[in-house]
Scaffold this motif. Sequence first.
Motif, mmCIF file in Angstrom:
data_model
loop_
_atom_site.group_PDB
_atom_site.id
_atom_site.type_symbol
_atom_site.label_atom_id
_atom_site.label_comp_id
_atom_site.label_asym_id
_atom_site.label_seq_id
_atom_site.Cartn_x
_atom_site.Cartn_y
_atom_site.Cartn_z
ATOM 1 N N VAL A 22 0.859 -1.191 0.000
ATOM 2 C CA VAL A 22 0.000 0.000 0.000
ATOM 3 C C VAL A 22 0.891 1.236 0.000
ATOM 4 O O VAL A 22 2.033 1.184 0.427
ATOM 5 N N GLN A 58 -3.567 2.718 4.214
ATOM 6 C CA GLN A 58 -2.183 2.709 3.761
ATOM 7 C C GLN A 58 -1.314 3.378 4.820
ATOM 8 O O GLN A 58 -1.711 3.510 5.972
ATOM 9 N N TRP A 59 -0.089 3.781 4.475
ATOM 10 C CA TRP A 59 0.838 4.283 5.488
ATOM 11 C C TRP A 59 0.342 5.569 6.129
ATOM 12 O O TRP A 59 0.837 5.951 7.200
ATOM 13 N N THR A 85 4.765 -0.132 -5.587
ATOM 14 C CA THR A 85 3.507 -0.342 -4.876
ATOM 15 C C THR A 85 2.375 -0.689 -5.841
ATOM 16 O O THR A 85 2.403 -0.307 -7.009
#
Length: 210
Positions: A22, A58-59, A85
């Motif tokens: 991600v 995601q991050w 990604t």
Amino acid sequence: MRWLKESLSRQRPQWKIIGNPVMIAPVTFAAVPQDLLTPINDVTGLLPDDGLPYNVDQWDGYTDDRREVLAHIRDHQIKDALFVTGDIHSGWACELPYDVGADPVVGDSAGVEFVCTSVTSNNLKDITGTPARTTSVAVEQAIMANNQHIKYLNFDDHGFSVLDVTAKRAQMDWFIIGDRADKQTTVRHTASFATRTGTGKVVSVDRPVR
């Protein structure tokens, strides 16, 4: 986390290529029209309906972990970190700012992220039922205006990407297909971006690798 940081710190490999499920690049959706938040969420993940500036799947949902990784890259002067990604059905080329609020022209970047699109899974035009390069254009422009470290974004096209790595640069070429239901569909090049050794920056490239 320890394994990742130790792997990034190895001196022998020039390119530190991280297969990433991600996106790690920060993304804010603050300026996207309200009626498009749900379709974008269907494409990219868990975007809150009130338009908060992160996708927590995601991050952006793990900001302490991201800061730890990027700080490790900065503190150990690690060069040529490249995150590759997928998973969000859209194409992106991004720099990775240490400080997302800093001037993107002068701000340092921990590395680069290239994101490949989907071959067949629904993207924005499929979900909204609008023609390609209509509704999505305004969304892409709004996101890029609020995230100047994002250099390329394509919410519409299906296809695949090819990553080519040399001693001097890493380049990703995005190719798009015509009808995803047609096994004989056409394929054409749509965009290419590269990062040159030691820069942590994204530059546009005129043509794909031959």
